[in-house]
Design an enzyme around this catalytic site. Structure first.
Site, PDB file in Angstrom:
ATOM      1  N   GLU A   1       0.850  -1.196   0.000  1.00 13.19           N
ATOM      2  CA  GLU A   1       0.000   0.000   0.000  1.00 13.19           C
ATOM      3  C   GLU A   1       0.882   1.241   0.000  1.00 13.19           C
ATOM      4  OE1 GLU A   1      -2.359  -0.398   3.532  1.00 13.19           O
ATOM      5  OE2 GLU A   1      -3.059  -2.388   2.952  1.00 13.19           O
TER       6      GLU A   1
ATOM      7  N   LYS B   1       2.119   4.527   1.511  1.00 13.44           N
ATOM      8  CA  LYS B   1       2.099   5.054   2.872  1.00 13.44           C
ATOM      9  C   LYS B   1       1.810   6.545   2.806  1.00 13.44           C
ATOM     10  CE  LYS B   1       4.638   4.893   7.212  1.00 13.44           C
ATOM     11  NZ  LYS B   1       4.580   6.287   7.603  1.00 13.44           N
TER      12      LYS B   1
ATOM     13  N   TYR C   1      -7.244   1.905   5.537  1.00 10.10           N
ATOM     14  CA  TYR C   1      -6.353   0.792   5.228  1.00 10.10           C
ATOM     15  C   TYR C   1      -6.495  -0.408   6.159  1.00 10.10           C
ATOM     16  CZ  TYR C   1      -3.570   3.397   8.662  1.00 10.10           C
ATOM     17  OH  TYR C   1      -3.155   4.080   9.767  1.00 10.10           O
TER      18      TYR C   1
ATOM     19  N   LYS D   1      10.598   2.842   3.129  1.00  8.44           N
ATOM     20  CA  LYS D   1      10.564   4.302   2.966  1.00  8.44           C
ATOM     21  C   LYS D   1      11.219   4.757   1.657  1.00  8.44           C
ATOM     22  CE  LYS D   1       9.364   6.828   5.954  1.00  8.44           C
ATOM     23  NZ  LYS D   1       9.576   7.074   7.374  1.00  8.44           N
TER      24      LYS D   1
ATOM     25  N   CYS E   1      22.987  47.321  -9.141  1.00 10.05           N
ATOM     26  CA  CYS E   1      23.190  48.638  -9.756  1.00 10.05           C
ATOM     27  C   CYS E   1      23.094  49.777  -8.744  1.00 10.05           C
ATOM     28  CB  CYS E   1      22.182  48.866 -10.871  1.00 10.05           C
ATOM     29  SG  CYS E   1      20.507  49.113 -10.252  1.00 10.05           S
TER      30      CYS E   1
HETATM   31  S1  IVH Z   1      -0.716   0.263   8.723  1.00 10.81           S
HETATM   32  C1  IVH Z   1       0.617  -1.926  11.972  1.00 10.81           C
HETATM   33  N1  IVH Z   1      -1.046   1.298   6.337  1.00 10.81           N
HETATM   34  O1  IVH Z   1       1.955   5.027   9.039  1.00 10.81           O
HETATM   35  C2  IVH Z   1      -0.077  -1.106  11.123  1.00 10.81           C
HETATM   36  N2  IVH Z   1      -0.206   2.673   8.084  1.00 10.81           N
HETATM   37  O2  IVH Z   1       4.251   4.319  10.782  1.00 10.81           O
HETATM   38  C3  IVH Z   1       0.219   0.321  11.210  1.00 10.81           C
HETATM   39  N3  IVH Z   1       0.200   4.968   7.420  1.00 10.81           N
HETATM   40  O3  IVH Z   1       0.433   5.332  12.159  1.00 10.81           O
HETATM   41  C4  IVH Z   1      -0.554   1.069  10.279  1.00 10.81           C
HETATM   42  N4  IVH Z   1      -0.455   4.781   5.344  1.00 10.81           N
HETATM   43  O4  IVH Z   1      -0.331   6.833  10.240  1.00 10.81           O
HETATM   44  C5  IVH Z   1      -0.647   1.500   7.608  1.00 10.81           C
HETATM   45  N5  IVH Z   1      -1.409   2.113   4.204  1.00 10.81           N
HETATM   46  C6  IVH Z   1      -1.026   2.313   5.467  1.00 10.81           C
HETATM   47  C7  IVH Z   1      -0.579   3.565   5.926  1.00 10.81           C
HETATM   48  C8  IVH Z   1      -0.163   3.704   7.244  1.00 10.81           C
HETATM   49  C9  IVH Z   1       0.001   5.599   6.265  1.00 10.81           C
HETATM   50  C10 IVH Z   1       0.752   5.609   8.645  1.00 10.81           C
HETATM   51  C11 IVH Z   1      -0.154   5.507   9.837  1.00 10.81           C
HETATM   52  C12 IVH Z   1       0.638   4.812  10.896  1.00 10.81           C
HETATM   53  C13 IVH Z   1       2.044   5.042  10.438  1.00 10.81           C
HETATM   54  C14 IVH Z   1       2.941   3.951  10.921  1.00 10.81           C
END
Ligand code: IVH
Length: 675
Positions: free
Chosen positions: A115, A117, A226, A316, A413
């Site tokens: 997914e 992030k 998600y 990341k 200038c």
């Molecule tokens: S899963 C264990 N899915 O990332 C599951 N998190 O660093 C944790 N985030 O607090 C969350 N997109 O704010 C998940 N597709 C995604 C995400 C996502 C953004 C953020 C979320 C979470 C942080 C974790």
């Protein structure tokens, strides 16, 4: 007597309709009716509810922004903690993660869901009997803030789910702001002198954590869901992440369409790589790819260490920010005399490039962000754009930093500097300022303008330093001897330059107009002007009104052109160009003969047979103009698939509309006539 049953029925019908169109618009991004039609439904619903307050229900679409401001937020305890994620930064670390989980799941095969992030704020939404009952921030993972009334204002969050679902369950997702939404918000804030949000994450968090829900409602927030956090009836929910995403979608939640189900880690790697390159094309920020083991049973088996699950990892994207020292603030004088501050940095590596300089936009922005010379600053690089200074690291200040002030005189200038009312830039108003002339001359000779080969940046600089040219027309009066006197010049080189200068006298009118460097007049506008006026003299004589008659030219551009030709010095330059036999007019016949001359087209939505830019290129080839907004001057709106608000505007202005087929036919006919 009012027929209460009938009123009740109409209210329910309206709510269903509004909810449906809301869903089409905010969740699917694919509206079926115009904004005006939607507003009419809402208006009717609001009116009935006002007359019959007993019929108002909390899930009515009129009740998104209903609540009063709070004194403070309540606390919500998350029955299942909201976890964070471990990070990996390269393939090696990803494989190490895979190895760890493979060992724990010895022998089992497993697949993944990948997914995007999202860079926003994690939230949890609890639904009871199908209705949104509580919305909370993640907080420390165990306890968050009750921001229900704010989350209700986000229209892509359903107040009621559509379909069968457990009696109580929780959905998790990320609230975010698009890049465009943030830009617009910051522009508005800047106009009001308010501090700007440094990034979409801060903007989303700041907007959700507002005591007054009306403020949240005014912010362009969106969500991607998600996860199913928990559900009272576990048997009724899917047992894999990929199915969970479909389940959420079916209930009306917004799920990122780029999420994907992948078989092996190589596929994960190529999904990630493809986004490293493409992520800048997304309308929102994302900072990586979340890789999740698909099966919930396998997730359970892998478990959690500390606050991080073993079954998921954030892969990341390479960092686009770094911290370095702001050594000084330099000033660049632009082509139009604007004093552009830029940051001189202690060199720092960001995503593979050494960054030594960054833009600082303008003095207001420097002041708003409170950036001082000597500060440690956060520098950001995104895609191909110039790096920018996000803000200072205030905690690292020593007291030795000094505030920035715009120089009172031009650093090049020593001419007077003024800041016109309502503008954010200070300007050097000396038209003879060498810095302006340098930028202008560079532009004049460039490939996009008069295209004088052999005269590059350094030659331009040498010419100016030697005092050989005092304005752009001066280039046509250079003698062989003068050129030979410049550094690194030989007979051959000088001959080539003189030939190139001579050849440039025959350039078409559009190039001359574009080369003059009139503010707000780029290539496209120059094309329109050339086609409309056929000569510099006619253009120079045009009134503001005549200028705004040209398709797509508005008052701001018209003013700028008009002002340019009011200046004696500019008219002098035109005269010198004429004396030098530079082509300043164009056979009118040719331009008029083009079949779509004088007609302006605007395209909305997707076309099936060509891209928008191809369509615009075709229009222009045939002499027409391609605009981006529908105005009274628009001759036709070409309507493709999923048209946007331009269609509403065209309807309200009564602009003629063309389907793609009609448009193609029109092009074909025009092309035939033009032959
Ligand atoms: S899963 C264990 N899915 O990332 C599951 N998190 O660093 C944790 N985030 O607090 C969350 N997109 O704010 C998940 N597709 C995604 C995400 C996502 C953004 C953020 C979320 C979470 C942080 C974790």
């Amino acid at each position: 007597m009012v027929d209460t049953a009938a009123v009740q029925q109409r209210v329910e019908e309206l709510r269903k309709l509004v909810n449906y169109h809301n869903y089409r618009y905010y969740v699917l991004d694919s509206p079926e009716i115009s904004d005006a039609e939607y507003d009419a439904l809402m208006r009717e619903l609001r009116q009935i509810e006002e007359e019959h307050p007993q019929l108002v229900t909390p899930d009515s679409p009129t009740q998104r922004v209903g609540a009063r401001p709070l004194e403070e937020f309540g606390t919500v305890t998350h029955p299942l903690p909201m976890l964070s994620l471990g990070n990996v930064f390269d393939r090696e670390e990803l494989l190490a993660w895979l190895k760890r989980i493979s060992n724990l799941l010895s022998g089992q095969r497993f697949d993944f869901v990948a997914e995007l992030k999202m860079d926003g704020l994690a939230i949890a939404l609890v639904y009871e009997d199908g209705l949104l009952s509580v919305g909370a921030t993640r907080g420390d993972g165990y306890q968050g803030e009750d921001v229900t009334q704010n989350l209700r204002t986000i229209r892509s969050i359903p107040l009621r789910v559509s379909g069968r679902c457990p009696r109580r369950f929780e959905v998790r997702g990320e609230v975010f702001m698009t890049k465009a939404g943030l830009e617009k918000l910051n522009r508005d804030r800047s106009e009001q002198g308010m501090p700007l949000f440094a990034n979409p994450r801060n903007a989303a968090a700041g907007s959700v954590r507002q005591l007054d829900p009306r403020v949240t409602a005014s912010r362009p927030l969106d969500i991607y869901c998600y996860a199913i956090g928990w559900a009272e009836d576990g048997a009724a929910v899917p047992d894999r992440q990929w199915e969970a995403l479909s389940w959420l979608k079916a209930l009306g939640f917004k799920v990122n369409p780029y999420n994907t189900h992948l078989d092996g880690i190589e596929e994960v790697e190529s999904y990630y790589q493809s986004w490293v390159e493409r992520r800048h094309t997304l309308p929102y920020e994302c900072d990586g790819v979340v890789v999740k083991v698909n099966s919930f049973a396998a997730q359970q088996e892998l478990g959690v260490v500390g606050r991080e699950p073993r079954w998921a990892v954030a892969y990341k994207f390479p960092a686009t920010q770094a911290i370095t020292r702001l050594v000084d603030i330099g000033i660049n004088v632009g082509r139009t005399g604007s004093l552009n501050p830029f940051a001189i940095l202690e060199p720092v590596n960001i995503a593979g490039a050494t960054i030594k300089m960054a833009t600082l936009h303008n003095e207001d922005d420097i002041r708003r962000k409170d950036i001082r010379v000597g500060d440690w600053v956060v520098v950001q690089r995104a895609g191909e754009v110039i790096p920018q200074v996000v803000g200072p690291v205030v905690s690292r200040r020593t007291g030795q930093e000094r505030e920035f002030t715009v120089p009172k005189v031009c650093p090049v200038c020593q001419g007077p500097v003024v800041r016109p009312e309502g503008e954010v830039m200070s300007r050097c108003i000396n038209a003879q300022c060498p810095a302006q002339l340098y930028e202008l001359l560079k532009h004049f000779v460039s490939r996009g303008a008069m295209d004088i080969e052999g005269v590059g940046e350094s030659v331009v600089q040498d010419m100016l330093e030697a005092g050989l040219v005092k304005d752009v027309a001066g280039i046509y009066y250079l003698t062989r001897e003068q050129l030979l006197s410049l550094p690194l010049m030989g007979e051959k080189r000088v001959s080539n330059i003189l030939e190139a200068i001579e050849a440039s006298k025959q350039r078409p009118l559009v190039r001359v107009i574009s080369a003059l460097g009139i503010r707000h007049v780029g290539w496209e506008t120059a094309e329109l002007l050339a086609r409309h006026f056929h000569s510099i003299d006619a253009l120079a004589r045009a009134s503001r009104e005549e200028l705004t008659e040209v398709p797509t030219i508005g008052p701001k551009i018209a003013d700028s052109i008009y002002d340019f030709f009011q200046q004696e010095s500019n008219l002098g330059v035109i005269d010198k160009l004429r004396q030098a036999a530079v082509h300043l007019e164009e056979a009118a016949r040719e331009a008029r003969a083009l079949p779509l001359a004088g007609q302006e087209f605007v395209v909305t939505g997707r076309l099936a047979t060509m891209s928008r830019s191809q369509a615009e290129a075709r229009i222009k080839e045939l002499g027409g103009a391609a605009g981006s907004t529908v105005t009274r001057k628009t001759s036709y709106l070409v309507v493709g698939e999923d048209p946007g608000s331009k269609l509403d505007r065209a309807r309200s202005l009564g602009t003629k509309q063309l389907t793609e087929e009609e448009f193609l036919r029109l092009l074909e006919e025009a092309a035939r006539r033009g032959q």
